[in-house]
Design an enzyme around this catalytic site. Structure first.
Site, mmCIF file in Angstrom:
data_model
loop_
_atom_site.group_PDB
_atom_site.id
_atom_site.type_symbol
_atom_site.label_atom_id
_atom_site.label_comp_id
_atom_site.label_asym_id
_atom_site.label_seq_id
_atom_site.Cartn_x
_atom_site.Cartn_y
_atom_site.Cartn_z
ATOM 1 N N GLU A 212 -57.998 27.736 93.099
ATOM 2 C CA GLU A 212 -59.127 28.009 92.680
ATOM 3 C C GLU A 212 -59.301 28.486 91.294
ATOM 4 O O GLU A 212 -60.093 29.040 90.647
ATOM 5 C CB GLU A 212 -59.932 29.206 93.564
ATOM 6 C CG GLU A 212 -60.074 28.662 94.911
ATOM 7 C CD GLU A 212 -60.620 29.685 95.796
ATOM 8 O OE1 GLU A 212 -60.971 30.653 95.619
ATOM 9 O OE2 GLU A 212 -60.808 29.305 97.197
ATOM 10 N N LYS A 348 -71.259 29.583 102.973
ATOM 11 C CA LYS A 348 -70.776 28.473 102.874
ATOM 12 C C LYS A 348 -71.661 27.418 103.554
ATOM 13 O O LYS A 348 -71.510 27.138 104.948
ATOM 14 C CB LYS A 348 -69.226 28.522 103.193
ATOM 15 C CG LYS A 348 -68.416 29.314 102.477
ATOM 16 C CD LYS A 348 -67.196 29.503 103.353
ATOM 17 C CE LYS A 348 -66.196 30.463 102.355
ATOM 18 N NZ LYS A 348 -64.735 30.548 102.857
#
Length: 439
Positions: A212, A348
């Protein structure tokens, strides 16, 4: 306006794994969405359909999900002739077509690809930006739009990195900035200072980045990680303007009812594993010493008692976010609200599998006085949907990685464009990120 064509193919995500791409065509043009995928996944998530054929892509192919879009969803949805701007109807149709509680028949990745592409087509049909279409669907508060605080994952541990560090993510939170663009600039400067401090202290290779975009030095403890981040904030000159957030992802190191902070060592000493209350004490020490404004997944996904115990002690002092706990699932969210386990939802879209259900999860959370943080996954793509989602539902907080790696910046850059487009019709959530939906 009806859908005239739907076509799916596989493309690759940021980890080099195949994922589902869907193109949906109406009179207004062709609209594309790409589905992301997670590394640390909750057991209560909707089913991401993978082929399991070990001779190709190490079993991670998505040919079945792609075929489900092309052979099953496409002909049925086109024949149903649903107006593409009616997102609820489209998603309801997809859910009925699948017919299972966790989207196991068609795959959440197949269904979500179609759902998100339809939303983009719906926005185009109405001649409005995607975030405005989402705001309409979610019945968000009218008035100025809210731009989210970018929670930037600058230091990685846990399942996202090597080294001994058990906690998965340490984020910088530029909540003291006057605007989104300034928040992003501050974040990028702190990140550069962090990289150079990390290389100086842990060697050149420690500046390499994880999935990430965060650095992943060989750090042993959370304290060591937090000290490094505080030093970077100081070096950049932003003490007091930048807070810190953590995603512990503790389900990853929960074993036999205990927490193993040395879980990456195959020979970890069982006598040193700790209980939920002992882990809570560690968090309380960290909260007293560092400017931590949010902790995600402090306990394992089914250790409800530990969540409620900890939340009763820190309520109002810091935000407690459920991710593996809630997996964007309405039943789990309801239980978390009732048991006072947390006060924020990590949203999400691929955990639940349609836009309508994602918006419902956010609205259920808001109704309970919770915050909502819109999140990327570790396996990401160039798709920027969640940037518009965050603005559309007024989440006030978004988590899309470090200011590094294009699949992370794609989302942040999209919010920059939205900020420019909206001008004085938008406000930055800043310190009010937890209650942004009511600003």
């Amino acid at each position: 306006m009806a859908i005239s064509k739907i076509h799916s193919r596989y493309v690759y995500d940021s980890r080099g794994n195949p994922t589902v791409e869907v193109e949906l065509t109406t009179e207004k043009g062709t609209f594309r969405s790409i589905v992301p995928s997670g590394a640390s996944t909750g057991v209560h998530e909707a089913l991401e359909l993978r082929d399991g054929d070990k001779s190709k892509w190490l079993g991670k192919g998505v040919l079945k999900a792609v075929a489900n879009v092309n052979d099953t969803i496409a002909p049925a949805l086109i024949e149903a002739n649903i107006d593409v701007a009616d997102q609820a109807k489209i998603d309801e149709f997809l859910l009925k077509l699948d017919g299972t509680p966790n989207k196991a028949k068609l795959g959440a990745n197949a269904i979500l690809g179609v759902s998100l592409a339809a939303a983009k087509a719906g926005a185009a049909q109405k001649d409005v930006p995607l975030y405005k279409h989402i705001a309409d669907i979610s019945k968000a508060k009218e008035g100025k739009f809210v731009l989210p605080v970018p929670f930037q994952n600058v230091l990685n541990g846990g399942s996202h990195a090597g080294g001994d560090l058990a906690f998965q993510e340490f984020m910088i939170v530029p909540s003291g900035a006057p605007s989104f663009s300034e928040g992003l600039r501050i974040g990028s400067e702190v990140y550069h200072h962090l990289k150079s401090l990390t290389k100086k202290k842990y060697g050149q290779s420690a500046g390499n980045v994880g999935d990430e975009g965060g650095v992943a030095p060989d750090i042993k403890t959370a304290k060591e990680a937090l000290d490094l981040i505080v030093s970077a904030i100081e070096a950049a000159g932003y003490t007091g303007q930048v807070d810190i957030a953590m995603d512990v992802a503790s389900s990853e190191f929960y074993k036999d009812g205990l927490y193993d902070l040395d879980f990456k060592n195959p020979n970890s000493d069982k006598s040193k594993w700790i209980t939920g209350p002992q882990l809570a004490e560690l968090y309380e020490q960290l909260l007293n010493e560092y400017p931590i404004v949010s902790i995600e997944d402090p306990f394992a996904e089914d250790d409800w008692e530990a969540w409620s115990h900890f939340f009763s002690k820190v309520e109002g002092k810091t935000q407690i976010v459920g991710d593996d706990l809630t997996v964007t699932n309405p039943i789990r969210i309801k239980k978390a609200i009732e048991t006072k386990a947390a006060d924020a939802l990590l949203l999400k879209v691929n955990q639940i599998g349609t836009l309508t259900e994602s918006i419902q999860a956010a609205n259920d959370s808001y109704a309970a006085g919770w915050g909502v943080m819109v999140s990327h996954r570790s396996g990401e793509t160039e798709d920027t949907f969640i940037a518009d989602l965050s603005v559309g539902i007024r989440s006030g907080q978004t988590k899309t990685g470090a200011p590094a790696r294009s699949e992370r910046l794609a989302k942040l850059n999209q919010i920059l464009r939205i900020e420019e487009e909206l001008g004085d019709k938008a406000i930055y959530a800043g310190k009010d990120f937890h209650k942004a939906h009511s600003l």
